[in-house]
Design an enzyme around this catalytic site. Structure first.
Site, PDB file in Angstrom:
ATOM      1  N   SER A   1       0.286   5.585   2.384  1.00 19.76           N
ATOM      2  CA  SER A   1       1.317   5.642   1.219  1.00 19.76           C
ATOM      3  C   SER A   1       0.835   6.501   0.225  1.00 19.76           C
ATOM      4  O   SER A   1      -0.329   6.638  -0.332  1.00 19.76           O
ATOM      5  CB  SER A   1       1.453   4.340   0.797  1.00 19.76           C
TER       6      SER A   1
ATOM      7  N   TYR B   1      -2.521  -3.201  -2.532  1.00 21.29           N
ATOM      8  CA  TYR B   1      -1.771  -2.331  -1.811  1.00 21.29           C
ATOM      9  C   TYR B   1      -2.219  -0.877  -1.749  1.00 21.29           C
ATOM     10  O   TYR B   1      -2.612  -0.112  -0.563  1.00 21.29           O
ATOM     11  CB  TYR B   1      -0.187  -2.240  -1.919  1.00 21.29           C
TER      12      TYR B   1
END
Length: 257
Positions: free
Chosen positions: A146, A160
């Site tokens: 990501s 994350y």
């Protein structure tokens, strides 16, 4: 480039295949002649995707598991090799974020869950397919990271971003560890993609905002392109992001004091 010819009869394992990027990639790969094994924790979701593929003439199998379960992952890979004879492609797509993302709001359970799914599961799945790929002298591993890995922020969260950053490092490790074996690894780094994971944000984006994001169809097409390249060619890293940058300042969880 004839993607159909390059992917015809390949065998691919796609984790997190019940929705979003995983689902779109499974469907597109099946359309290109790939035999698709879809994994996920929610059996009903992955079975629905497999059935959709089968009804349109493709070959698909759904296997329900948690990618952070080492034994289940290795048993799955063994089952795939026994049934299909080989494993050509692994797409490590399973992942999720947490509802709480700030340093003082995120819980220990959320930290473990995010790291287990995004990082530990990626490692376990790569381990599980490596022997089959080494014996074949060919294989493609695509790890989905990501942009949160490259741009730490309260928006992406305490757990994350670091987990996805570790996925980038792990992919580089794979290319070093497995060089000259015929196995190649790519880290795929998407920005905002319109997937169900957006609903886990503190303030879910509006429909207008989602329409500015990258769609799952073009995201899947990029993944298929990577997998379809001749085995002599590798793309170690690919970033895909929206053309239009939007203001996300109002969507960040407030700091806990």
């Amino acid at each position: 480039m004839n993607k159909q010819g390059n992917l015809q009869n390949k065998v691919a394992i796609i984790t997190g295949g019940g929705s979003g990027i995983g689902k779109a990639t499974a469907i597109q790969m099946a359309q290109l002649g790939v035999k698709v094994i879809i994994t996920g924790r929610t059996a009903s979701k992955i079975q629905a995707v497999a059935q959709e593929i089968i009804e349109t003439g493709g070959i698909a199998k759904a296997i329900s598991l948690d990618v952070a379960d080492h034994k289940a992952v290795h048993e799955m890979a063994k089952m795939v090799q026994q049934e299909f004879g080989r494993i050509d492609i692994l797409i490590n797509n399973a992942g999720h974020s947490s509802n709480n993302r700030r340093l003082l709001s995120i819980t220990p359970e959320e930290i473990h869950a995010v790291i287990n799914t995004n990082l530990i599961g990626t490692m376990y799945c790569a381990q599980a397919v490596a022997q089959a790929m080494l014996e074949q002298k060919s294989g493609t591993i695509i790890n989905v990271s990501s942009l949160a890995a490259l741009h730490p922020s309260a928006f992406s969260g305490m757990a994350y971003g670091p987990a996805k950053a570790a996925v980038i490092n792990f992919t580089e490790f794979l290319n070093e560890e497995l060089k000259n074996t015929g196995i190649r690894a790519t880290v795929f780094i998407p920005g905002e993609v319109n997937t169900p994971i957006l609903n886990e944000r503190y303030v879910p984006p509006s429909q207008d905002a989602r329409e500015l994001m990258v769609g799952v169809e073009e995201t899947a097409e990029a993944i298929c392109m990577i997998a379809s390249l001749p085995q002599r060619t590798n793309i170690p890293k690919m970033i895909i992001r929206p053309t239009f940058h939007r203001d996300m300042s109002g969507e960040t969880e407030p700091m806990v004091s």
